[in-house]
Design an enzyme around this catalytic site. Structure first.
Site, PDB file in Angstrom:
ATOM      1  N   GLU A 128      -9.599 -12.877   2.260  1.00 46.29           N
ATOM      2  CA  GLU A 128     -10.524 -12.004   1.537  1.00 46.29           C
ATOM      3  C   GLU A 128     -10.601 -12.284   0.037  1.00 46.29           C
ATOM      4  O   GLU A 128     -10.376 -11.394  -0.774  1.00 46.29           O
ATOM      5  CB  GLU A 128     -10.131 -10.530   1.786  1.00 46.29           C
ATOM      6  CG  GLU A 128     -10.199 -10.161   3.257  1.00 46.29           C
ATOM      7  CD  GLU A 128      -9.790  -8.719   3.560  1.00 46.29           C
ATOM      8  OE1 GLU A 128     -10.381  -8.129   4.475  1.00 46.29           O
ATOM      9  OE2 GLU A 128      -8.870  -8.196   2.902  1.00 46.29           O
ATOM     10  N   ASP A 136      -2.075  -1.073  12.863  1.00 44.90           N
ATOM     11  CA  ASP A 136      -2.400   0.027  11.943  1.00 44.90           C
ATOM     12  C   ASP A 136      -3.518   0.871  12.555  1.00 44.90           C
ATOM     13  O   ASP A 136      -3.854   1.942  12.053  1.00 44.90           O
ATOM     14  CB  ASP A 136      -2.808  -0.494  10.551  1.00 44.90           C
ATOM     15  CG  ASP A 136      -3.930  -1.526  10.564  1.00 44.90           C
ATOM     16  OD1 ASP A 136      -4.204  -2.110  11.639  1.00 44.90           O
ATOM     17  OD2 ASP A 136      -4.546  -1.754   9.502  1.00 44.90           O
ATOM     18  N   ASP A 147       0.083  -7.270  -3.337  1.00 49.95           N
ATOM     19  CA  ASP A 147      -1.305  -6.948  -2.984  1.00 49.95           C
ATOM     20  C   ASP A 147      -1.934  -6.173  -4.142  1.00 49.95           C
ATOM     21  O   ASP A 147      -1.255  -5.888  -5.136  1.00 49.95           O
ATOM     22  CB  ASP A 147      -1.380  -6.140  -1.675  1.00 49.95           C
ATOM     23  CG  ASP A 147      -2.669  -6.437  -0.906  1.00 49.95           C
ATOM     24  OD1 ASP A 147      -3.746  -6.380  -1.518  1.00 49.95           O
ATOM     25  OD2 ASP A 147      -2.590  -6.731   0.296  1.00 49.95           O
ATOM     26  N   ARG A 180       0.849  -1.189   0.000  1.00 44.77           N
ATOM     27  CA  ARG A 180       0.000   0.000   0.000  1.00 44.77           C
ATOM     28  C   ARG A 180       0.891   1.247   0.000  1.00 44.77           C
ATOM     29  O   ARG A 180       0.638   2.199  -0.712  1.00 44.77           O
ATOM     30  CB  ARG A 180      -0.914  -0.008   1.225  1.00 44.77           C
ATOM     31  CG  ARG A 180      -2.171  -0.853   1.053  1.00 44.77           C
ATOM     32  CD  ARG A 180      -1.889  -2.319   0.730  1.00 44.77           C
ATOM     33  NE  ARG A 180      -3.078  -3.105   0.580  1.00 44.77           N
ATOM     34  CZ  ARG A 180      -3.658  -3.810   1.566  1.00 44.77           C
ATOM     35  NH1 ARG A 180      -3.105  -3.853   2.764  1.00 44.77           N
ATOM     36  NH2 ARG A 180      -4.738  -4.493   1.330  1.00 44.77           N
ATOM     37  N   GLU A 240      -2.162   1.116   4.586  1.00 49.61           N
ATOM     38  CA  GLU A 240      -3.073   1.971   3.803  1.00 49.61           C
ATOM     39  C   GLU A 240      -2.923   3.440   4.174  1.00 49.61           C
ATOM     40  O   GLU A 240      -2.951   4.312   3.309  1.00 49.61           O
ATOM     41  CB  GLU A 240      -4.536   1.569   4.051  1.00 49.61           C
ATOM     42  CG  GLU A 240      -4.967   0.289   3.360  1.00 49.61           C
ATOM     43  CD  GLU A 240      -4.854  -0.921   4.247  1.00 49.61           C
ATOM     44  OE1 GLU A 240      -3.963  -0.931   5.130  1.00 49.61           O
ATOM     45  OE2 GLU A 240      -5.634  -1.864   4.078  1.00 49.61           O
ATOM     46  N   HIS A 283      -6.778 -10.467  -3.553  1.00 49.31           N
ATOM     47  CA  HIS A 283      -5.846  -9.330  -3.425  1.00 49.31           C
ATOM     48  C   HIS A 283      -4.855  -9.351  -4.580  1.00 49.31           C
ATOM     49  O   HIS A 283      -3.649  -9.224  -4.387  1.00 49.31           O
ATOM     50  CB  HIS A 283      -5.099  -9.385  -2.081  1.00 49.31           C
ATOM     51  CG  HIS A 283      -5.908  -8.896  -0.918  1.00 49.31           C
ATOM     52  ND1 HIS A 283      -6.104  -7.565  -0.651  1.00 49.31           N
ATOM     53  CD2 HIS A 283      -6.582  -9.572   0.040  1.00 49.31           C
ATOM     54  CE1 HIS A 283      -6.865  -7.432   0.437  1.00 49.31           C
ATOM     55  NE2 HIS A 283      -7.172  -8.647   0.870  1.00 49.31           N
TER      56      HIS A 283
HETATM   57  C1  NAG Z   1      -7.697  -6.750   6.322  1.00 42.59           C
HETATM   58  C2  NAG Z   1      -6.865  -7.247   5.159  1.00 42.59           C
HETATM   59  C3  NAG Z   1      -5.691  -6.371   4.824  1.00 42.59           C
HETATM   60  C4  NAG Z   1      -5.907  -4.912   5.219  1.00 42.59           C
HETATM   61  C5  NAG Z   1      -6.190  -4.874   6.717  1.00 42.59           C
HETATM   62  C6  NAG Z   1      -6.354  -3.479   7.277  1.00 42.59           C
HETATM   63  C7  NAG Z   1      -5.805  -9.072   6.491  1.00 42.59           C
HETATM   64  C8  NAG Z   1      -5.347 -10.468   6.517  1.00 42.59           C
HETATM   65  N1  NAG Z   1      -6.443  -8.635   5.357  1.00 42.59           N
HETATM   66  O1  NAG Z   1      -8.953  -6.404   5.844  1.00 42.59           O
HETATM   67  O2  NAG Z   1      -5.385  -6.485   3.455  1.00 42.59           O
HETATM   68  O3  NAG Z   1      -4.811  -4.136   4.916  1.00 42.59           O
HETATM   69  O4  NAG Z   1      -7.287  -5.665   7.057  1.00 42.59           O
HETATM   70  O5  NAG Z   1      -6.374  -3.476   8.673  1.00 42.59           O
HETATM   71  O6  NAG Z   1      -5.597  -8.360   7.424  1.00 42.59           O
END
Ligand code: NAG
Length: 541
Positions: A312, A412, A187, A158, A463, A248
């Site tokens: 996902e 995050d 990704d 990201r 992100e 992804h």
């Molecule tokens: C999840 C996604 C990830 C994303 C993150 C953000 C996992 C295994 N998959 O939806 O791609 O960046 O949360 O917190 O975490």
């Protein structure tokens, strides 16, 4: 005579993570400009040289490594009969000398890291600090980790993380005995690893057009990857690569559209979230592509695990794809009460990868969605959507790494008041929440299955980490709480004391120029609404 004191709050001693057992004795040991480090084997010598260089940088001394036992020095001794596990060590600091013993060079490395943390925090300075007495309190320590896997996941997809910054993180993570860096290399928003057979993966897949038309790009060459893997190994950190399948996948598909069910022409994704453009499980070409990618990636990473993602992956394109449906029929992947046919197709996909990787001598690990449709026989599971996936996998005797977003492992998320913190993905994971997580759920302990929990990890999804300053701000100090929950036995954990020790650790982070988070006073409700660092033109959540 009074019994030696087991320090209840490690008074004045600042080691993170707290050792299993620590007794403080009278007096202290002092480094001087000619202190020597004796090392009992060639590998021990490498460890000794690593720390001699560090000490000399901060002290200006000429600490040197010696083949002979030395008086008043530091000794690093490999002792295969020591009563600790492979990463454990004993550390005896007396007024005369310092002795570290371990079964392995890794144990010696951790013994030395503990010794460094007994010295003034300025020992981590990048240049000579004058006017400091370089003393360490006399102690007797016996120590070993609770878990063998103590990890962090970094996401350069990201937002890219330059090589130099990864090395900076590795330097600091090693201080706290973290030993795995899970590297999320592919990704939707960018493919970040050079694959020689498929140059478009980086020519096209590593670039996206952000916001008002600026190109955002970045990838690691295979030489850079080798360099980082070696740098990590010198600090006893194993790098776990992740190549995501089957979702992804927008960056890969933008480079090679034929890999998806509809061969659509797309670009790497600019906004975050999940899209139903995934690898086609019906085409043999998909598997050929992945086998070729894997055969280039495997030789770069010597560790035991290979992460295949698995999270996902929407199932609609598979439902509507004649080739995927043909595969479902041919393989007899019938839907039942527990799993849909498409979930079974995902399991088929993962099991094919499992076989390819087994040929290369690798164990697969994936996000907990790989349980859908039936878990591949030898797969390890990374439990992120809470602990359930991990509990299911461990009760079936599969290895598990716990990294549940619900329990503070998603760093995050905000770590302070969202009204005054830089924008984040949401959530709230203060330091105390990370610290309070115990990776072995009671139900597994009751079944005797907690031994399948191999470790614990924090994930740093990027992100909202537009640059490495913001990334560091999210990582520190929370990763030190991870270090302690991964290493220190439950009965030695103590949040109040951890908070005290953190102050000393901040000075060490300063030595590495880390942009760590400092707790801010909470704002009264509604009085402060600005959010720093927003980039509302490109974000949709
Ligand atoms: C999840 C996604 C990830 C994303 C993150 C953000 C996992 C295994 N998959 O939806 O791609 O960046 O949360 O917190 O975490």
């Amino acid at each position: 005579e009074e019994p030696a004191k087991q320090m209840p709050y490690n008074d004045g001693i600042n080691i993170i993570p707290t050792p299993v057992s620590l007794v403080q004795n009278e007096g202290s040991y002092k480094l001087n400009k000619n202190t020597q480090i004796y090392a009992s084997t060639p590998e021990a010598k490498t460890v000794a040289a690593f720390f001699a260089a560090k000490m000399n940088t901060a002290t200006g001394y000429q600490v040197a490594v010696s083949d002979k036992e030395v008086s008043n020095g530091i000794s690093l001794i490999i002792d295969e009969n020591l009563d600790v596990n492979d990463e454990g060590y004993t550390l005896d600091v007396t007024t005369e000398n310092t002795n570290i013993k371990a079964k392995t060079p890794q144990g010696l490395f951790y013994g030395m890291q503990s010794f460094m943390q007994l010295l003034p925090a300025e020992i981590e300075s990048p240049s000579v600090v004058k006017g400091i007495a370089w003393t360490a309190p006399a102690v007797t320590i016996k120590d070993e980790p609770r878990f063998g896997y103590r990890g962090i996941m970094l996401d350069p997809c990201r937002h890219f993380i330059p090589v130099e910054n990864i090395k900076k993180q590795l330097d600091v993570l090693a201080l706290f005995k973290i030993n795995r860096m899970h590297w999320h290399l592919t990704d939707d928003q960018g493919w970040r690893i050079e694959i020689k057979k498929y140059p478009k993966l980086t020519e096209i897949g590593s670039k996206r057009i952000d916001g008002e038309g600026t190109e955002y790009s970045g990838f690691y060459t295979q030489d850079e990857i080798k360099d980082i893997v070696k740098y990590a190994a010198d600090r006893f950190i194993t790098v776990v690569p992740e190549i995501e399948i089957p979702g992804h996948e927008l960056a890969a598909i933008s480079a090679y559209p034929e890999l998806s069910c509809k061969s659509e022409s797309i670009t790497p994704r600019v906004i975050w979230g999940v899209e139903d453009v995934v690898l086609c499980a019906g085409k043999e070409e998909t598997f050929e592509f992945l086998e070729n990618v894997i055969s280039e990636v495997v030789p770069l990473f010597p560790g035991e695990y290979f992460h295949i993602g698995g999270d996902e992956c929407p199932k609609d394109s598979w439902k509507n794809c004649p080739l995927c449906q043909k595969r479902i029929k041919e393989e007899g992947l019938k839907g039942d009460a527990k799993h849909s046919a498409e979930e079974k197709l995902q399991s088929y996909f993962v099991q094919r990868m499992e076989k390819v990787l087994a040929k290369h001598g690798k164990k697969i690990i994936g996000w907990d969605e790989i349980l859908q449709g039936g878990l591949a026989p030898t797969a390890a599971v990374m439990s992120w959507r809470g602990e359930e996936g991990g509990i299911d996998a461990a009760s079936m005797d599969h290895e598990v790494i716990m990294t549940p977003g619900s329990n503070g492992m998603y760093i995050d998320q905000f770590q302070g008041d969202s009204k005054i913190e830089p924008v984040s993905i949401g959530g709230y994971d203060p330091l105390s929440k990370v610290y309070s997580y115990n990776p072995t759920p009671d139900t597994l302990v009751a079944q005797g299955k907690d031994k399948f929990i191999k470790g614990v990890q924090c994930n740093v999804w990027s992100e909202y980490m537009y640059n490495t300053d913001l990334m560091e701000y999210r990582i520190y100090p929370r990763i030190m709480a991870l270090a302690e929950i991964a290493w220190t036995p439950m009965n030695r954990k103590d949040y109040k004391d951890f908070e005290r020790r953190i102050d000393n650790a901040y000075v060490r982070l300063d030595g590495h120029d880390i942009n760590y988070h400092i707790p801010q006073p909470e704002q009264p409700n509604g009085s402060c609404n600005f959010v720093a660092f927003t980039d509302s033109t490109t974000l949709e959540f």
